[in-house]
Design a protein around this motif. Sequence first.
Motif, mmCIF file in Angstrom:
data_model
loop_
_atom_site.group_PDB
_atom_site.id
_atom_site.type_symbol
_atom_site.label_atom_id
_atom_site.label_comp_id
_atom_site.label_asym_id
_atom_site.label_seq_id
_atom_site.Cartn_x
_atom_site.Cartn_y
_atom_site.Cartn_z
ATOM 1 N N GLY A 35 29.456 48.631 33.303
ATOM 2 C CA GLY A 35 28.447 48.603 34.351
ATOM 3 C C GLY A 35 28.985 48.389 35.748
ATOM 4 N N TYR A 36 30.272 48.071 35.869
ATOM 5 C CA TYR A 36 30.861 47.794 37.180
ATOM 6 C C TYR A 36 31.768 48.949 37.616
ATOM 7 N N SER A 37 31.676 49.306 38.887
ATOM 8 C CA SER A 37 32.587 50.287 39.451
ATOM 9 C C SER A 37 34.012 49.769 39.360
ATOM 10 N N GLN A 38 34.930 50.633 38.906
ATOM 11 C CA GLN A 38 36.317 50.170 38.797
ATOM 12 C C GLN A 38 36.927 49.869 40.164
ATOM 13 N N GLU A 39 36.413 50.510 41.217
ATOM 14 C CA GLU A 39 36.903 50.165 42.556
ATOM 15 C C GLU A 39 36.614 48.701 42.867
ATOM 16 N N ASP A 40 35.408 48.244 42.520
ATOM 17 C CA ASP A 40 35.046 46.843 42.758
ATOM 18 C C ASP A 40 35.888 45.905 41.890
ATOM 19 N N LEU A 41 36.117 46.307 40.638
ATOM 20 C CA LEU A 41 36.897 45.468 39.733
ATOM 21 C C LEU A 41 38.335 45.352 40.204
ATOM 22 N N ILE A 42 38.913 46.468 40.640
ATOM 23 C CA ILE A 42 40.298 46.465 41.131
ATOM 24 C C ILE A 42 40.455 45.509 42.307
ATOM 25 N N ALA A 43 39.468 45.485 43.162
ATOM 26 C CA ALA A 43 39.563 44.706 44.396
ATOM 27 C C ALA A 43 39.199 43.232 44.225
ATOM 28 N N ASN A 44 38.476 42.890 43.156
ATOM 29 C CA ASN A 44 37.861 41.566 43.148
ATOM 30 C C ASN A 44 38.124 40.666 41.948
ATOM 31 N N ILE A 45 38.668 41.183 40.858
ATOM 32 C CA ILE A 45 38.854 40.306 39.695
ATOM 33 C C ILE A 45 40.312 40.306 39.238
ATOM 34 N N THR A 46 40.651 39.336 38.386
ATOM 35 C CA THR A 46 42.009 39.213 37.855
ATOM 36 C C THR A 46 42.150 40.039 36.579
ATOM 37 N N PHE A 47 43.393 40.211 36.136
ATOM 38 C CA PHE A 47 43.627 40.942 34.891
ATOM 39 C C PHE A 47 42.975 40.236 33.693
ATOM 40 N N PRO A 48 43.129 38.897 33.538
ATOM 41 C CA PRO A 48 42.431 38.235 32.427
ATOM 42 C C PRO A 48 40.920 38.440 32.473
ATOM 43 N N ASP A 49 40.336 38.448 33.675
ATOM 44 C CA ASP A 49 38.895 38.700 33.792
ATOM 45 C C ASP A 49 38.554 40.089 33.279
#
Length: 284
Positions: A35-49
């Motif tokens: 459900g999350y854009s990978q652009e947002d995930l790349i910029a905002n969360i850690t690998f474990p997250d």
Amino acid sequence: MTNGDKIKENSINNDLSKIKTAITDIESNKIVTRGYSQEDLIANITFPDMVYLLLKGDLPSPKESKMFNHVLISFCDHGVTSPSTQTSRLIASSGSPLNVALSGGLLSFGKKHAGAIEDSMSLFQEALNDDIFDVYNFENYVNSKDFDNSIDEIANDIVDIYLNDNKKIPGFGHRYHTKDPRGAKLMDIVREEDFIGKHTKLALAIEKILFEKKGIHINIDGANGAILSDMGFSSSLGLGIFMIGRIPGILAHVNEEITQKEGFRKFCNIDDISYCGYEDKHLD
């Protein structure tokens, strides 16, 4: 998932020739994971997250994020003592490509090597199945003195059953350490972070009894088995999560073997081999 979240309708229905997935959606110039854009995930969360999101479908809370990071780090490496590391280094020394050596290490995980994580998770989860507690509000009950008393009784029963059958309790004791420093540190952290759930309570109760009776402490599998169970992970994912944490360590060993060792590594010397088969057989 919040009330405003939407699930994408899919026209595949029950067509078995198609692949139906709720993990990642790929469209032209667009990638959406859980459900999350990978652009947002790349910029905002850690690998474990990201790992947590992929496996559970939701992002971890801040406290879960911190603990999951500790879990993955604790799995990272145990030197050349591990069969998986030995396997990978042996394969790498033969001149095989890095991916082959790494795969060999992963394939060596089994019941006797890394299998205790799933066994400990199954033990904790089956012992504390919510159905065995006849209470109206289980979450409040977990934090009560009555629950602590119940945990002690369950822990005593588990220890008695295993010791009477002369069996090792999965997640406790270690072949190299009288006290696994990783397991001990993880239990210190759950206390410091107030991350003690029902499975961690059970693990600590078992450790207390085992130490009093046999001088045995919790190990990394028991500690992480309890923590992952408190996070809601199924025991079937235990080994997979262990592998995610261990891959960087195996990769480092493979790379070291490739760059430092000339020629293939001997598994043993001829003098170490004891032949016990037939001798002097003849063809008629």
